[in-house]
Write a protein that holds these residues in place. Sequence first.
Motif, PDB file in Angstrom:
ATOM      1  N   THR A   1      48.169  34.792  39.013  1.00  9.90           N
ATOM      2  CA  THR A   1      48.292  34.010  40.253  1.00  9.90           C
ATOM      3  C   THR A   1      48.348  32.510  39.994  1.00  9.90           C
ATOM      4  N   GLY A   2      48.128  32.104  38.753  1.00  9.24           N
ATOM      5  CA  GLY A   2      48.172  30.689  38.411  1.00  9.24           C
ATOM      6  C   GLY A   2      46.845  29.973  38.613  1.00  9.24           C
ATOM      7  N   GLU A   3      45.837  30.696  39.015  1.00 11.30           N
ATOM      8  CA  GLU A   3      44.530  30.074  39.212  1.00 11.30           C
ATOM      9  C   GLU A   3      43.873  29.716  37.877  1.00 11.30           C
ATOM     10  N   LEU A   4      44.084  30.553  36.880  1.00  5.95           N
ATOM     11  CA  LEU A   4      43.534  30.317  35.545  1.00  5.95           C
ATOM     12  C   LEU A   4      44.666  29.978  34.581  1.00  5.95           C
TER      13      LEU A   4
ATOM     14  N   ALA B   1      29.666  50.276  23.819  1.00  3.08           N
ATOM     15  CA  ALA B   1      30.293  50.903  24.990  1.00  3.08           C
ATOM     16  C   ALA B   1      30.014  50.075  26.252  1.00  3.08           C
ATOM     17  N   TYR B   2      28.811  49.551  26.350  1.00  9.17           N
ATOM     18  CA  TYR B   2      28.442  48.719  27.494  1.00  9.17           C
ATOM     19  C   TYR B   2      29.273  47.435  27.528  1.00  9.17           C
ATOM     20  N   VAL B   3      29.366  46.760  26.406  1.00  5.12           N
ATOM     21  CA  VAL B   3      30.142  45.520  26.348  1.00  5.12           C
ATOM     22  C   VAL B   3      31.618  45.809  26.624  1.00  5.12           C
ATOM     23  N   ASP B   4      32.122  46.941  26.124  1.00 11.11           N
ATOM     24  CA  ASP B   4      33.509  47.311  26.404  1.00 11.11           C
ATOM     25  C   ASP B   4      33.752  47.453  27.903  1.00 11.11           C
ATOM     26  N   GLN B   5      32.801  48.042  28.626  1.00  7.25           N
ATOM     27  CA  GLN B   5      32.951  48.199  30.080  1.00  7.25           C
ATOM     28  C   GLN B   5      32.953  46.844  30.781  1.00  7.25           C
ATOM     29  N   LEU B   6      32.028  45.978  30.377  1.00  8.02           N
ATOM     30  CA  LEU B   6      31.971  44.651  30.987  1.00  8.02           C
ATOM     31  C   LEU B   6      33.230  43.858  30.637  1.00  8.02           C
ATOM     32  N   GLU B   7      33.675  43.969  29.401  1.00  4.56           N
ATOM     33  CA  GLU B   7      34.890  43.264  28.995  1.00  4.56           C
ATOM     34  C   GLU B   7      36.093  43.725  29.824  1.00  4.56           C
ATOM     35  N   ALA B   8      36.219  45.019  30.067  1.00  4.43           N
ATOM     36  CA  ALA B   8      37.344  45.532  30.861  1.00  4.43           C
ATOM     37  C   ALA B   8      37.311  44.969  32.278  1.00  4.43           C
ATOM     38  N   ALA B   9      36.123  44.921  32.892  1.00  4.91           N
ATOM     39  CA  ALA B   9      36.009  44.376  34.248  1.00  4.91           C
ATOM     40  C   ALA B   9      36.358  42.889  34.267  1.00  4.91           C
ATOM     41  N   LEU B  10      35.889  42.164  33.274  1.00  2.00           N
ATOM     42  CA  LEU B  10      36.198  40.735  33.182  1.00  2.00           C
ATOM     43  C   LEU B  10      37.688  40.502  32.924  1.00  2.00           C
ATOM     44  N   ARG B  11      38.247  41.296  32.042  1.00  6.26           N
ATOM     45  CA  ARG B  11      39.670  41.116  31.698  1.00  6.26           C
ATOM     46  C   ARG B  11      40.550  41.319  32.931  1.00  6.26           C
ATOM     47  N   HIS B  12      40.203  42.272  33.762  1.00  2.57           N
ATOM     48  CA  HIS B  12      40.980  42.495  34.982  1.00  2.57           C
ATOM     49  C   HIS B  12      40.970  41.231  35.851  1.00  2.57           C
ATOM     50  N   VAL B  13      39.809  40.637  36.020  1.00  2.00           N
ATOM     51  CA  VAL B  13      39.694  39.416  36.832  1.00  2.00           C
ATOM     52  C   VAL B  13      40.485  38.283  36.190  1.00  2.00           C
ATOM     53  N   ILE B  14      40.364  38.141  34.892  1.00  2.00           N
ATOM     54  CA  ILE B  14      41.043  37.041  34.191  1.00  2.00           C
ATOM     55  C   ILE B  14      42.557  37.233  34.208  1.00  2.00           C
ATOM     56  N   GLU B  15      43.032  38.444  33.986  1.00  2.00           N
ATOM     57  CA  GLU B  15      44.479  38.698  34.051  1.00  2.00           C
ATOM     58  C   GLU B  15      45.028  38.397  35.446  1.00  2.00           C
ATOM     59  N   THR B  16      44.279  38.787  36.462  1.00  2.00           N
ATOM     60  CA  THR B  16      44.698  38.503  37.837  1.00  2.00           C
ATOM     61  C   THR B  16      44.751  36.997  38.066  1.00  2.00           C
ATOM     62  N   GLY B  17      43.752  36.286  37.628  1.00  2.00           N
ATOM     63  CA  GLY B  17      43.728  34.831  37.775  1.00  2.00           C
ATOM     64  C   GLY B  17      44.846  34.148  37.014  1.00  2.00           C
ATOM     65  N   GLN B  18      45.195  34.673  35.861  1.00  2.00           N
ATOM     66  CA  GLN B  18      46.316  34.101  35.103  1.00  2.00           C
ATOM     67  C   GLN B  18      47.645  34.377  35.812  1.00  2.00           C
TER      68      GLN B  18
ATOM     69  N   ALA C   1      39.550  34.417  41.409  1.00  2.00           N
ATOM     70  CA  ALA C   1      39.044  34.787  40.084  1.00  2.00           C
ATOM     71  C   ALA C   1      37.881  33.890  39.683  1.00  2.00           C
ATOM     72  N   LYS C   2      38.019  32.599  39.899  1.00  2.00           N
ATOM     73  CA  LYS C   2      36.929  31.681  39.532  1.00  2.00           C
ATOM     74  C   LYS C   2      35.685  31.927  40.368  1.00  2.00           C
ATOM     75  N   ASP C   3      35.863  32.271  41.631  1.00  2.00           N
ATOM     76  CA  ASP C   3      34.709  32.585  42.472  1.00  2.00           C
ATOM     77  C   ASP C   3      33.957  33.790  41.911  1.00  2.00           C
ATOM     78  N   LYS C   4      34.692  34.798  41.493  1.00  2.00           N
ATOM     79  CA  LYS C   4      34.080  36.008  40.949  1.00  2.00           C
ATOM     80  C   LYS C   4      33.362  35.712  39.628  1.00  2.00           C
TER      81      LYS C   4
END
Length: 193
Positions: free
Chosen positions: A146-149, A127-144, A81-84
């Motif tokens: 797995t314990g990385e974040l 709408a653009y920020v919502d799309q970027l936020e959704a992509a970021l949230r997926h990465v952050i949720e995954t990192g949380q 997640a941090k790499d991404k």
Amino acid sequence: MSGRPKEYDDDAVIDAAMQVFWSNGYEACSTQELCERTGLGRGSLYHAFGSKQHLYEMALRRYQERAIQTQAGTLSTPGSAKDKLRALLQWGMDDDLDPANRRSCMALFSAMERSSKDPAIDRINRAYVDQLEAALRHVIETGQRTGELRADQPPAQVTRAFLASYYGLRILGQSMPDRAFLQDVVEGTLAAL
């Protein structure tokens, strides 16, 4: 009897207009420059696209489609997640410091220039920020997960804080184009995760 065939490509005109708006913003963009860059006369331009405003909306959407593809692509590459997240920050910094192309993110500029004045542009930018936020949230949720974040804050809050840092970095890339300064912003943002 059919009308005269169209002698231009809509996509090429929108791409050319996007370059003009991206370089100048909406307010400083003249119809004359749009005509010169698109190769269309004033009458043809307005007949095909209705107004400068409508052409701007189409150009902004085109820019945002391409930007979200690049950003979401960066966030979906293999790695932690941090790499991404680092790759996205680095991409933004490199884009803003590119000496061959010293212009700001068109989406960010349009938000600052037009969103408070124009509800249509505000909707497009949200709408653009919502799309970027959704992509970021997926990465952050995954990192949380797995314990990385850190997981002591809700993912939405972490995502929005990251977005604020990302857009702050993009603004600083224009106002303080100092790579060492901006790299400190990147490292500080990632350390807070």
